[in-house]
Design a protein around this motif. Structure first.
Motif, PDB file in Angstrom:
ATOM      1  N   GLY A  83       0.661  -1.370   0.066  1.00 41.31           N
ATOM      2  CA  GLY A  83       0.362   0.008   0.336  1.00 41.31           C
ATOM      3  C   GLY A  83       0.458   1.167  -0.147  1.00 41.31           C
ATOM      4  O   GLY A  83       0.704   2.238   0.116  1.00 41.31           O
ATOM      5  N   THR A 131       6.317   7.885   5.626  1.00 43.10           N
ATOM      6  CA  THR A 131       5.470   7.967   4.882  1.00 43.10           C
ATOM      7  C   THR A 131       3.725   6.851   6.181  1.00 43.10           C
ATOM      8  O   THR A 131       3.293   6.608   6.433  1.00 43.10           O
ATOM      9  N   ASP A 137       2.981  12.526   2.412  1.00 43.94           N
ATOM     10  CA  ASP A 137       2.029  11.888   1.400  1.00 43.94           C
ATOM     11  C   ASP A 137       3.107  11.107   0.666  1.00 43.94           C
ATOM     12  O   ASP A 137       4.489  11.482   0.812  1.00 43.94           O
ATOM     13  N   HIS A 138       2.792  10.231   0.884  1.00 42.88           N
ATOM     14  CA  HIS A 138       3.924   9.398  -0.833  1.00 42.88           C
ATOM     15  C   HIS A 138       4.485  10.002  -1.612  1.00 42.88           C
ATOM     16  O   HIS A 138       5.612   9.233  -1.792  1.00 42.88           O
ATOM     17  N   LYS A 417      -5.781  -1.826  -4.052  1.00 44.03           N
ATOM     18  CA  LYS A 417      -6.891  -0.830  -4.019  1.00 44.03           C
ATOM     19  C   LYS A 417      -6.601   0.163  -2.301  1.00 44.03           C
ATOM     20  O   LYS A 417      -6.944   0.843  -2.661  1.00 44.03           O
ATOM     21  N   ALA A 418      -5.789  -0.384  -1.395  1.00 41.98           N
ATOM     22  CA  ALA A 418      -5.659   0.859  -0.277  1.00 41.98           C
ATOM     23  C   ALA A 418      -4.043   1.622  -0.745  1.00 41.98           C
ATOM     24  O   ALA A 418      -3.741   2.311  -0.225  1.00 41.98           O
ATOM     25  N   GLY A 420      -1.110   4.068  -1.547  1.00 40.13           N
ATOM     26  CA  GLY A 420      -0.974   6.232  -1.321  1.00 40.13           C
ATOM     27  C   GLY A 420      -1.904   5.974  -0.135  1.00 40.13           C
ATOM     28  O   GLY A 420      -1.460   7.327  -0.101  1.00 40.13           O
ATOM     29  N   LYS A 421      -2.593   5.088   0.167  1.00 37.53           N
ATOM     30  CA  LYS A 421      -3.765   5.589   1.445  1.00 37.53           C
ATOM     31  C   LYS A 421      -3.280   5.734   2.708  1.00 37.53           C
ATOM     32  O   LYS A 421      -2.799   5.157   2.841  1.00 37.53           O
ATOM     33  N   ILE A 422      -2.875   7.016   2.920  1.00 32.45           N
ATOM     34  CA  ILE A 422      -2.708   7.420   4.251  1.00 32.45           C
ATOM     35  C   ILE A 422      -3.337   6.641   5.847  1.00 32.45           C
ATOM     36  O   ILE A 422      -4.566   6.682   5.595  1.00 32.45           O
ATOM     37  N   TYR A 423      -2.830   5.532   6.598  1.00 31.82           N
ATOM     38  CA  TYR A 423      -3.233   4.451   6.913  1.00 31.82           C
ATOM     39  C   TYR A 423      -2.706   4.674   8.510  1.00 31.82           C
ATOM     40  O   TYR A 423      -1.457   5.592   8.977  1.00 31.82           O
TER      41      TYR A 423
END
Length: 429
Positions: A83, A131, A137-138, A417-418, A420-423
């Protein structure tokens, strides 16, 4: 009084139209594609006289060009399957190449490879901290790592290699490069290598072409190339055939769901990004080991091309290998064959575009078929009216090939699906 408990159902056709399953590449299909490609190359060699297309030297050079690209692409695959987007592959390759040059001139090529892995892994660790832990942001983090790596390696090269009176300067180093390091050992299969070379010299249709390609796999092959092939196989089994890989890929598909099942998402993301940096660093080390020195600007954008091969390969190791092989082939072709050989590929590309047009027409995509036919006609005219390709186009041929392949593969891509999304830990509660 009656009550209708059945929800209204939309009877429109689109709700009942079954999805057409995607055709998978089975082993017979792969063999058919490989056989067809060999026949096309052999025909092209006979028609155009461009013998470089299937010479063993061409494929030896292509293999050496493909290894660093493939390692960078594989590094991107590890990170993005968890991710995390890793635009910083280029910078991690720089750190790996510099580390290899700094260690290799004193301790040999194997120590250089280990140093390259460590240098790239440190870059990956930094990317993971920024990250995963801090939620930056990646893309911004990756670009920052590329800029930082460029400045850091240039500064350290002046400090370590070019300092007046230093041992490195006395051994041949300067502000732009490291002292030379010893050769990486290679292997040759005795008997088989000589026999394949003899068959290649006869220039028989298809037989000599296959012998030339096979000869490159058994003659003067670097052990680091063999190690790269092993890494590709291990990546497949680790990510797709082990519980560890299943958990890691779940972090890239649905980290909240993975956390609910007890997966430590942070730990798996860290592991993936550090491995990503280590593989990119090994790719950078290969560049330095191959030419025996580290040089400023040695990576030449290969980290970005590795990222492109990962996308072309649909985030799968086999696809990454195919993309790296294509770029390596084109890169070696423009270096060894020059304008006349790249000119011969215009005819091959025109034939492939005609085949693409027929395939699109069969699927009812008339506009795309017409565009493909028009492009094929232009390439055929270009081939028929010229004898060579300008050097400016020859130099960018690998990049043009990469863009074309990516544009053709864009419709079948399926990223995690996930990605680049910040977790943040516990965000699903």
């Amino acid at each position: 009084m009656s009550t209708n408990l059945t929800a209204p159902v939309d009877q429109s056709p689109q709700h009942h139209k079954p999805k057409t399953p995607r055709a998978k590449l089975s082993y017979p299909k792969v063999l058919l594609i490989v056989s067809g490609s060999l026949i096309l190359l052999s025909l092209l060699r006979v028609i155009t006289g461009a013998t470089n297309l299937t010479e063993s030297g061409q494929y030896t050079a292509a293999l050496n060009a493909a290894v660093p690209i493939g390692l960078a692409g594989l590094g991107g695959l590890w990170a993005e399957r968890s991710g995390v987007i890793n635009i910083g592959l280029e910078g991690m390759m720089m750190l790996g190449a510099f580390s290899a040059g700094a260690v290799g001139w004193q301790h040999g090529p194997w120590a250089a490879a280990a140093a390259g892995i460590l240098g790239g892994a440190l870059g990956g660790l930094l990317h993971a901290v920024v990250t995963v832990t801090f939620g930056v942001d990646h893309i911004i983090s990756g670009v920052a790592i590329n800029i930082m790596a460029l400045g850091l390696t240039q500064f350290l090269a002046k400090l370590w290699f070019g300092a007046d009176g230093s041992a490195a300067a006395a051994a041949g180093g300067n502000d732009k490069q490291s002292p030379p390091m010893p050769d990486m050992p290679t292997f040759t299969v005795p008997g088989l290598s000589h026999w394949l070379s003899a068959v290649e010299q006869h220039h028989w249709f298809l037989v000599s072409d296959v012998a030339g390609i096979a000869g490159s796999l058994v003659t003067n092959v670097s052990w680091l190339t063999v190690a790269t092939a092993v890494v590709f196989v291990l990546t497949f089994f680790v990510l797709w055939r082990s519980p560890f890989g299943l958990r890691l890929r779940s972090c890239g598909e649905g980290p909240i769901a993975a956390e609910s099942l007890g997966v430590n998402v942070y730990r798996y993301k860290y592991a993936a990004v550090v491995v990503s940096g280590a593989l990119a660093g090994l790719g950078g080390a290969f560049l330095a080991i191959y030419v025996h020195i580290y040089q400023d600007g040695q990576t030449g954008g290969r980290g970005y091309i590795g990222l492109a091969t990962m996308i072309f390969g649909n985030w799968r190791p086999g696809g990454v290998a195919m993309g790296a092989g294509l770029f390596g082939f084109m890169d070696a072709l423009q270096l060894r064959g020059g304008g006349p050989t790249v000119h011969a590929l215009l005819l091959l590309l025109a034939v492939l575009l005609v085949g693409l047009a027929l395939w699109k027409l069969r699927g009812g995509q008339r506009i795309q078929a017409a565009i493909s036919l028009a492009a094929a006609a232009l390439l055929a005219v270009w081939y028929a009216t010229t004898d060579t390709v300008p050097l400016e186009i020859v130099g960018v041929a690998p990049y043009i090939a990469t863009l074309l392949v990516l544009s053709l593969a864009a419709q079948r891509l399926r990223p995690p699906k996930a990605i680049g999304k910040i977790y943040r830990r516990g965000q699903g509660k």
